[in-house]
Design a protein around this motif. Structure first.
Motif, PDB file in Angstrom:
ATOM      1  N   GLU A  57       0.892  -1.169   0.000  1.00  0.00           N
ATOM      2  CA  GLU A  57       0.000   0.000   0.000  1.00  0.00           C
ATOM      3  C   GLU A  57       0.926   1.214   0.000  1.00  0.00           C
ATOM      4  N   ILE A  58       1.161   1.774  -1.185  1.00  0.00           N
ATOM      5  CA  ILE A  58       2.170   2.835  -1.235  1.00  0.00           C
ATOM      6  C   ILE A  58       1.593   4.224  -0.963  1.00  0.00           C
ATOM      7  N   TYR A  59       0.266   4.323  -0.962  1.00  0.00           N
ATOM      8  CA  TYR A  59      -0.352   5.642  -0.734  1.00  0.00           C
ATOM      9  C   TYR A  59      -1.035   5.719   0.626  1.00  0.00           C
ATOM     10  N   VAL A  69       4.917   6.520  -1.254  1.00  0.00           N
ATOM     11  CA  VAL A  69       6.237   5.930  -0.999  1.00  0.00           C
ATOM     12  C   VAL A  69       6.618   5.173  -2.263  1.00  0.00           C
ATOM     13  N   ASN A  70       7.812   5.481  -2.785  1.00  0.00           N
ATOM     14  CA  ASN A  70       8.220   4.899  -4.072  1.00  0.00           C
ATOM     15  C   ASN A  70       8.301   3.368  -3.987  1.00  0.00           C
ATOM     16  N   PRO A  71       7.543   2.660  -4.815  1.00  0.00           N
ATOM     17  CA  PRO A  71       7.572   1.188  -4.741  1.00  0.00           C
ATOM     18  C   PRO A  71       8.793   0.574  -5.422  1.00  0.00           C
ATOM     19  N   PHE A  72       9.448   1.327  -6.269  1.00  0.00           N
ATOM     20  CA  PHE A  72      10.598   0.842  -7.061  1.00  0.00           C
ATOM     21  C   PHE A  72      10.291  -0.470  -7.773  1.00  0.00           C
ATOM     22  N   GLN A  73       9.080  -0.663  -8.152  1.00  0.00           N
ATOM     23  CA  GLN A  73       8.702  -1.784  -9.005  1.00  0.00           C
ATOM     24  C   GLN A  73       7.423  -1.375  -9.717  1.00  0.00           C
ATOM     25  N   ARG A  74       7.230  -1.931 -10.890  1.00  0.00           N
ATOM     26  CA  ARG A  74       6.046  -1.573 -11.674  1.00  0.00           C
ATOM     27  C   ARG A  74       4.813  -2.172 -11.009  1.00  0.00           C
ATOM     28  N   LEU A  75       3.799  -1.360 -10.805  1.00  0.00           N
ATOM     29  CA  LEU A  75       2.552  -1.864 -10.235  1.00  0.00           C
ATOM     30  C   LEU A  75       1.425  -1.499 -11.208  1.00  0.00           C
ATOM     31  N   LEU A  78      -2.282  -0.793 -10.452  1.00  0.00           N
ATOM     32  CA  LEU A  78      -2.639   0.421  -9.701  1.00  0.00           C
ATOM     33  C   LEU A  78      -3.073   1.557 -10.615  1.00  0.00           C
ATOM     34  N   TYR A  79      -2.641   1.493 -11.861  1.00  0.00           N
ATOM     35  CA  TYR A  79      -2.846   2.668 -12.718  1.00  0.00           C
ATOM     36  C   TYR A  79      -3.638   2.369 -13.999  1.00  0.00           C
ATOM     37  N   ASP A  80      -4.283   1.223 -14.058  1.00  0.00           N
ATOM     38  CA  ASP A  80      -4.972   0.902 -15.317  1.00  0.00           C
ATOM     39  C   ASP A  80      -6.325   1.627 -15.422  1.00  0.00           C
ATOM     40  N   GLY A 123       9.113  16.367  -3.030  1.00  0.00           N
ATOM     41  CA  GLY A 123       9.796  15.255  -2.382  1.00  0.00           C
ATOM     42  C   GLY A 123      11.240  15.283  -2.800  1.00  0.00           C
ATOM     43  N   GLU A 124      12.070  14.492  -2.122  1.00  0.00           N
ATOM     44  CA  GLU A 124      13.494  14.535  -2.475  1.00  0.00           C
ATOM     45  C   GLU A 124      13.738  13.803  -3.794  1.00  0.00           C
ATOM     46  N   SER A 125      14.946  13.920  -4.290  1.00  0.00           N
ATOM     47  CA  SER A 125      15.263  13.305  -5.574  1.00  0.00           C
ATOM     48  C   SER A 125      15.045  11.787  -5.514  1.00  0.00           C
ATOM     49  N   GLY A 126      14.369  11.261  -6.514  1.00  0.00           N
ATOM     50  CA  GLY A 126      14.130   9.820  -6.568  1.00  0.00           C
ATOM     51  C   GLY A 126      12.867   9.400  -5.835  1.00  0.00           C
ATOM     52  N   ALA A 127      12.158  10.363  -5.224  1.00  0.00           N
ATOM     53  CA  ALA A 127      10.961  10.021  -4.454  1.00  0.00           C
ATOM     54  C   ALA A 127       9.824   9.530  -5.356  1.00  0.00           C
ATOM     55  N   GLY A 128       9.831   9.938  -6.608  1.00  0.00           N
ATOM     56  CA  GLY A 128       8.776   9.502  -7.528  1.00  0.00           C
ATOM     57  C   GLY A 128       7.902  10.641  -8.031  1.00  0.00           C
ATOM     58  N   LYS A 129       8.399  11.862  -7.977  1.00  0.00           N
ATOM     59  CA  LYS A 129       7.588  13.014  -8.376  1.00  0.00           C
ATOM     60  C   LYS A 129       7.210  12.971  -9.851  1.00  0.00           C
ATOM     61  N   THR A 130       8.199  12.699 -10.701  1.00  0.00           N
ATOM     62  CA  THR A 130       7.925  12.744 -12.135  1.00  0.00           C
ATOM     63  C   THR A 130       6.948  11.642 -12.535  1.00  0.00           C
ATOM     64  N   GLU A 131       7.141  10.450 -11.958  1.00  0.00           N
ATOM     65  CA  GLU A 131       6.216   9.342 -12.258  1.00  0.00           C
ATOM     66  C   GLU A 131       4.808   9.733 -11.796  1.00  0.00           C
ATOM     67  N   THR A 132       4.729  10.333 -10.610  1.00  0.00           N
ATOM     68  CA  THR A 132       3.432  10.745 -10.070  1.00  0.00           C
ATOM     69  C   THR A 132       2.786  11.785 -10.988  1.00  0.00           C
ATOM     70  N   SER A 179      17.032  11.291 -13.246  1.00  0.00           N
ATOM     71  CA  SER A 179      16.658  12.404 -12.385  1.00  0.00           C
ATOM     72  C   SER A 179      16.366  13.665 -13.200  1.00  0.00           C
ATOM     73  N   SER A 180      15.222  14.293 -12.953  1.00  0.00           N
ATOM     74  CA  SER A 180      14.912  15.554 -13.656  1.00  0.00           C
ATOM     75  C   SER A 180      15.766  16.634 -13.026  1.00  0.00           C
ATOM     76  N   ARG A 181      16.514  17.323 -13.840  1.00  0.00           N
ATOM     77  CA  ARG A 181      17.376  18.389 -13.333  1.00  0.00           C
ATOM     78  C   ARG A 181      16.771  19.758 -13.613  1.00  0.00           C
ATOM     79  N   PHE A 182      15.452  19.827 -13.604  1.00  0.00           N
ATOM     80  CA  PHE A 182      14.735  21.093 -13.789  1.00  0.00           C
ATOM     81  C   PHE A 182      13.373  20.959 -13.113  1.00  0.00           C
ATOM     82  N   ILE A 402       8.502  19.799  -8.823  1.00  0.00           N
ATOM     83  CA  ILE A 402       9.696  20.610  -8.586  1.00  0.00           C
ATOM     84  C   ILE A 402      10.621  19.865  -7.640  1.00  0.00           C
ATOM     85  N   TYR A 403      11.930  19.987  -7.860  1.00  0.00           N
ATOM     86  CA  TYR A 403      12.780  19.179  -6.994  1.00  0.00           C
ATOM     87  C   TYR A 403      12.898  19.712  -5.591  1.00  0.00           C
ATOM     88  N   GLY A 404      13.125  18.779  -4.665  1.00  0.00           N
ATOM     89  CA  GLY A 404      13.093  19.097  -3.242  1.00  0.00           C
ATOM     90  C   GLY A 404      14.380  19.727  -2.741  1.00  0.00           C
TER      91      GLY A 404
HETATM   92  N1  LIG Z   1       4.525   4.944  -8.710  1.00  0.00           N
HETATM   93  C1  LIG Z   1       5.610   4.323  -9.121  1.00  0.00           C
HETATM   94  N2  LIG Z   1       5.547   3.043  -9.585  1.00  0.00           N
HETATM   95  C2  LIG Z   1       6.653   2.405  -9.989  1.00  0.00           C
HETATM   96  N3  LIG Z   1       7.891   2.922  -9.984  1.00  0.00           N
HETATM   97  C3  LIG Z   1       8.032   4.174  -9.535  1.00  0.00           C
HETATM   98  C4  LIG Z   1       6.902   4.949  -9.084  1.00  0.00           C
HETATM   99  N4  LIG Z   1       7.359   6.145  -8.689  1.00  0.00           N
HETATM  100  C5  LIG Z   1       8.685   6.139  -8.907  1.00  0.00           C
HETATM  101  N5  LIG Z   1       9.093   4.956  -9.410  1.00  0.00           N
HETATM  102  C6  LIG Z   1      10.492   4.570  -9.758  1.00  0.00           C
HETATM  103  O1  LIG Z   1      11.387   5.459  -9.135  1.00  0.00           O
HETATM  104  C7  LIG Z   1      12.220   6.107 -10.099  1.00  0.00           C
HETATM  105  C8  LIG Z   1      12.434   7.552  -9.685  1.00  0.00           C
HETATM  106  O2  LIG Z   1      11.221   8.245  -9.776  1.00  0.00           O
HETATM  107  P1  LIG Z   1      11.101   9.732 -10.367  1.00  0.00           P
HETATM  108  O3  LIG Z   1      12.042   9.913 -11.489  1.00  0.00           O
HETATM  109  O4  LIG Z   1       9.660  10.016 -10.578  1.00  0.00           O
HETATM  110  O5  LIG Z   1      11.658  10.543  -9.097  1.00  0.00           O
HETATM  111  P2  LIG Z   1      11.693  12.107  -8.877  1.00  0.00           P
HETATM  112  O6  LIG Z   1      11.135  12.358  -7.515  1.00  0.00           O
HETATM  113  O7  LIG Z   1      11.032  12.814 -10.013  1.00  0.00           O
HETATM  114  O8  LIG Z   1      13.247  12.347  -8.837  1.00  0.00           O
HETATM  115  P3  LIG Z   1      14.126  13.594  -9.328  1.00  0.00           P
HETATM  116  O9  LIG Z   1      13.836  14.737  -8.403  1.00  0.00           O
HETATM  117  O10 LIG Z   1      15.523  13.078  -9.179  1.00  0.00           O
HETATM  118  O11 LIG Z   1      13.755  13.846 -10.745  1.00  0.00           O
HETATM  119  C9  LIG Z   1      11.485   5.949 -11.420  1.00  0.00           C
HETATM  120  O12 LIG Z   1      12.377   5.915 -12.499  1.00  0.00           O
HETATM  121  C10 LIG Z   1      10.758   4.636 -11.252  1.00  0.00           C
HETATM  122  O13 LIG Z   1      11.634   3.565 -11.545  1.00  0.00           O
END
Ligand SMILES: Nc1ncnc2c1ncn2[C@@H]1O[C@H](COP(=O)(O)OP(=O)(O)OP(=O)(O)O)[C@@H](O)[C@H]1O
Length: 466
Positions: A57-59, A69-75, A78-80, A123-132, A179-182, A402-404
């Protein structure tokens, strides 16, 4: 000191001040809204998130805020589309916490209150902002998209612009391979029927320093490696080659990213550029600039004849300068002068002053950074022109990715700007969550205990007044 019996059977002795009360009645699977916790403190919040994460339960909600919370695996389940259908029109809080619920309540607020809305993803870098952000956009496209229109819809174009932005604005960092650098603010415009009628992507604070300076285990922007892995005819045409031969890439020993094929990414980026309306000619021009930056970085200087002057160091540097001038279609001599000299503008006219080798290197790097960030801005403009804006839009939904906060061993002006932005966003959050709430309690004469929080408004005021 107190003696504590822990859930895993251990006995721990700790000072009373470091112990927090635990809600013994909290369900083992955690609560889906943090406001349901009997004791709201950091260990309690983290424990709750960990319990839920263990069950995939990541949300989790905290009132109307969603914590992911970043699951670091494809789910994918959850998004279909089935999931989207479920959240469509559902009362907030009725279903499990989900970003679709946030997007849905935002969309409905826009329709019902006829007002623009925005969603802040932080959130901090890698938290999953761009995916979200991408998922939020998918949901908004699902709700406000047009079916059966000719050609590509606005929402498709916005989503398809991501690979292009990522090629030029993303890089591998310690924390995130992509990582998004903007910073990015996507503005989706809606007409009076609640249908998407236009969109704009606004970008902020591209990390310019990365173009010239990068250290292990990070990489420069993806596009440089893509171009070096392009098909042989393009490698030849753009005069690139092994990334190890370019100073801007070989300061780090990291050239590859796990599970990323730069050669394929090059073709995919070109394809995505086709889709967002960047012509073949324009694409070639873009990659010519990318190649020119690589060659620019290989130009070195040594002391010139005059005091504090410089000249190109050797044949190699002369050759790289020639290639840069050719790729940028500019005059070789003027380019050399712009690197080795400085023009001082005075009321009595311009004075040209030679630069010593160190200063010439700095002006080389400054040129590379400026050209790259202008290229990035140009690409963003191009994408916006091709997506098209609706001047008659009734309302917009903005999604801010926006990055944290950042804190490195050595921090520069870029970190100051990023952290300042985050402080401002934090203030906005404090304003709504704490200050306004507490003022309302005082107004209504409700008995409450003041929530202590760090208020950095004074620091912000100080910096803003400089
Ligand atoms: N909801 C999700 N489901 C599956 N994988 C995810 C999810 N969110 C994030 N990830 C994984 O985590 C990685 C990092 O996420 P993302 O690039 O969105 O982070 P970010 O917060 O935008 O980082 P940055 O600030 O460095 O750009 C993704 O490449 C993806 O592999």
């Amino acid at each position: 000191d107190v003696t504590v019996a822990t859930t895993n059977g251990k006995t721990v002795v700790a000072s009373l001040a470091s112990i927090y009360p635990k809600d013994t009645e909290a369900p083992p699977a955690g609560v889906d809204d943090m406001t349901k916790l009997a004791y709201l403190h950091e260990p309690g919040v983290l424990h709750n998130l960990a319990c839920r994460y263990g069950l995939n339960e990541i949300y989790t909600y905290t009132g109307n805020i969603l914590i992911a919370v970043n699951p670091f695996q494809r789910l994918p389940h959850l998004y279909d589309v089935h999931m989207m259908e479920q959240y469509k029109g559902a009362t907030f809080g009725e279903l499990s916490p989900h970003l679709f619920a946030i997007a849905d309540s935002c969309y409905r607020a826009m329709i019902n209150e006829h007002g623009s809305q925005s969603i802040l993803v932080s959130g901090e870098s890698g938290a999953g902002k761009t995916e979200t952000t991408k998922m939020l956009m998918r949901y908004l496209a699902f709700m406000g998209g047009r079916s059966g229109t000719e050609g590509r819809t606005v929402e498709q174009q916005v989503l398809e612009s991501n690979p292009v932005l990522e090629a030029f604005g993303n890089a591998k960092t310690v924390k995130n391979n992509n990582s998004s650098r903007f910073g990015k603010f996507v503005e989706i415009q809606f007409d009076k029927y609640g249908k998407i009628s236009g969109a704009a992507v606004r970008t902020y604070l591209l990390e310019r320093s990365r173009v010239c300076q990068v250290s292990d285990p990070e990489r420069n922007y993806h596009c440089f490696y893509m171009l070096c892995s392009a098909p042989p005819e393009d490698v030849k045409r753009f005069k690139v080659g092994n990334p190890r031969s370019f100073h801007y890439l070989n300061q780090t020993s990291c050239y590859e990213v796990a599970n990323v094929d730069d050669a394929r990414e090059y073709l995919e980026t070109r394809n995505a550029m086709d889709i967002v309306g960047i012509s073949q000619e324009e694409q070639d021009a873009i990659f010519r600039v990318v190649a020119a930056i690589l060659h620019l970085g290989n130009i070195n200087f040594s002391k010139g004849k005059e005091i504090d002057s410089s000249r190109l160091r050797d044949e190699k540097s002369i050759n790289h300068l020639k290639i840069v001038a050719e790729l940028l279609m500019c005059d070789e001599k003027l380019l050399e002068d712009s690197l080795c000299q400085r023009v001082i503008v005075t009321p009595d006219g311009n004075i040209t002053k030679p630069l010593d080798p160190d200063s010439a290197l700095q002006s080389r790097d400054a040129l590379a950074k400026t050209v790259y960030s202008r290229l990035f801005d140009w690409i963003v403009d191009k994408i916006n022109n091709s997506i098209g804006q609706d001047p008659d839009a009734i309302s917009i939904i903005g999604v801010l990715d926006i990055y944290g906060f950042e804190s490195f061993k050595v921090n520069s002006f870029e970190q100051l700007c990023i952290n300042m932005t985050n402080e401002k966003l934090q203030q906005h959050f404090n304003q709504h969550v704490f200050k306004m709430e507490q003022e309302e309690y005082t107004r209504d004469e409700i008995d409450w205990s003041y929530v202590e929080f760090v208020d950095n408004q004074d620091v912000l005021d100080l910096i803003e007044k400089i």
